[in-house]
Design a protein around this motif. Sequence first.
Motif, PDB file in Angstrom:
ATOM      1  N   SER A  78     -18.179  -6.209 -75.085  1.00 52.64           N
ATOM      2  CA  SER A  78     -18.816  -7.512 -74.880  1.00 52.64           C
ATOM      3  C   SER A  78     -18.979  -8.243 -76.208  1.00 52.64           C
ATOM      4  O   SER A  78     -19.419  -7.654 -77.202  1.00 52.64           O
ATOM      5  CB  SER A  78     -20.192  -7.331 -74.229  1.00 52.64           C
ATOM      6  N   GLU A  79     -18.613  -9.521 -76.221  1.00 55.75           N
ATOM      7  CA  GLU A  79     -18.844 -10.395 -77.373  1.00 55.75           C
ATOM      8  C   GLU A  79     -19.851 -11.476 -76.993  1.00 55.75           C
ATOM      9  O   GLU A  79     -19.871 -11.948 -75.856  1.00 55.75           O
ATOM     10  CB  GLU A  79     -17.544 -11.054 -77.834  1.00 55.75           C
ATOM     11  N   GLU A  80     -20.672 -11.846 -77.951  1.00 57.17           N
ATOM     12  CA  GLU A  80     -21.685 -12.885 -77.745  1.00 57.17           C
ATOM     13  C   GLU A  80     -22.688 -12.496 -76.665  1.00 57.17           C
ATOM     14  O   GLU A  80     -23.180 -13.352 -75.918  1.00 57.17           O
ATOM     15  CB  GLU A  80     -21.025 -14.234 -77.398  1.00 57.17           C
ATOM     16  N   TRP A  81     -22.984 -11.211 -76.585  1.00 59.24           N
ATOM     17  CA  TRP A  81     -23.976 -10.753 -75.609  1.00 59.24           C
ATOM     18  C   TRP A  81     -25.364 -11.125 -76.105  1.00 59.24           C
ATOM     19  O   TRP A  81     -25.747 -10.789 -77.222  1.00 59.24           O
ATOM     20  CB  TRP A  81     -23.878  -9.247 -75.402  1.00 59.24           C
ATOM     21  N   ASP A  91     -32.395 -14.111 -79.284  1.00 63.41           N
ATOM     22  CA  ASP A  91     -31.776 -15.353 -79.753  1.00 63.41           C
ATOM     23  C   ASP A  91     -30.520 -15.080 -80.559  1.00 63.41           C
ATOM     24  O   ASP A  91     -29.802 -16.009 -80.937  1.00 63.41           O
ATOM     25  CB  ASP A  91     -32.768 -16.142 -80.624  1.00 63.41           C
ATOM     26  N   THR A  92     -30.253 -13.814 -80.867  1.00 68.97           N
ATOM     27  CA  THR A  92     -29.127 -13.451 -81.720  1.00 68.97           C
ATOM     28  C   THR A  92     -28.049 -12.773 -80.892  1.00 68.97           C
ATOM     29  O   THR A  92     -28.284 -11.710 -80.298  1.00 68.97           O
ATOM     30  CB  THR A  92     -29.574 -12.484 -82.835  1.00 68.97           C
ATOM     31  N   PRO A  93     -26.842 -13.358 -80.819  1.00 68.20           N
ATOM     32  CA  PRO A  93     -25.764 -12.724 -80.057  1.00 68.20           C
ATOM     33  C   PRO A  93     -25.269 -11.456 -80.746  1.00 68.20           C
ATOM     34  O   PRO A  93     -25.384 -11.302 -81.969  1.00 68.20           O
ATOM     35  CB  PRO A  93     -24.677 -13.804 -80.019  1.00 68.20           C
ATOM     36  N   ASN A  94     -24.709 -10.560 -79.968  1.00 66.61           N
ATOM     37  CA  ASN A  94     -24.234  -9.292 -80.502  1.00 66.61           C
ATOM     38  C   ASN A  94     -22.878  -8.965 -79.900  1.00 66.61           C
ATOM     39  O   ASN A  94     -22.524  -9.424 -78.815  1.00 66.61           O
ATOM     40  CB  ASN A  94     -25.239  -8.182 -80.167  1.00 66.61           C
ATOM     41  N   THR A  95     -22.107  -8.183 -80.628  1.00 67.49           N
ATOM     42  CA  THR A  95     -20.841  -7.648 -80.134  1.00 67.49           C
ATOM     43  C   THR A  95     -21.015  -6.158 -79.945  1.00 67.49           C
ATOM     44  O   THR A  95     -21.438  -5.451 -80.862  1.00 67.49           O
ATOM     45  CB  THR A  95     -19.695  -7.926 -81.120  1.00 67.49           C
TER      46      THR A  95
END
Length: 258
Positions: A22-25, A70-74
């Motif tokens: 997953s990107e931008e999770w 608030d912070t997206p994660n890969t």
Amino acid sequence: MLLVSRVPERPLSDFVAVLWYSEEWKPQHRERHMPDGSAGILVSLQDGKSGANGIVSGPRSESFVISASDTPNTLIGAQFTHGGAAVFFDVPLSDLRNTHAPLDEVVGPSSAVLREQLLELRTPDQRLDLFESWLAKRLRGRSGPEPAIAWAVRRLQRPHTRVADVAADIGRSSRWFIDRFASDVGLTPKVFSRVQRFQAALRCAHRHASVNLADLAASAGYFDQAHLSHEFTMLAGMSPSALLAGRTAFLNHVVDHG
């Protein structure tokens, strides 16, 4: 958000139910992740982010909270089949029940090498290929779950199955069955059966916009609606009505409005 998943090739698929990336999770809401009795691995690949090389989510008999962010994660991860995780780890699966443990404490220093190699790649398919290869290498030369326990898992995944009947059919002592099942699966047979009954109810509820709780209780193997409500509160951490109100596109992710 990009989400890619695949079922690995055999024999790995006997132990790993799904690989995912997953990107931008970025969870928008506080959620509860529902228990299903299986273990998983999760590795963060966010650029520039240091820290742990990954975590193991042990087999669960209770939900846990995923906070909004608030912070997206890969992320990249694997969800194991029931009883499939034990072959990959260096500790008894029962030690990981209802916990999140650092990956390097469970598989050793190879987790650090894995993350470094994943960070050098850029496409989802490349990263999933490497992750699948790493798991396949850990599988080599290791024996799978005890056949009697694998059979018991399949039986206990069916609604209305009694643990006592399964234990009797195996023909070993009650103590052997409980101890070996807990070591291979991570939960005792009785707790695993409760979680599978809950999952059966969850899948049924997920398929219908409107749910009659009495009918749901009967179809999933509960004594009555009161029994279902009690089990939902114990396992999900919320009432059936709250769970139904918080359903999302993902079966085991439920918005927690509390």
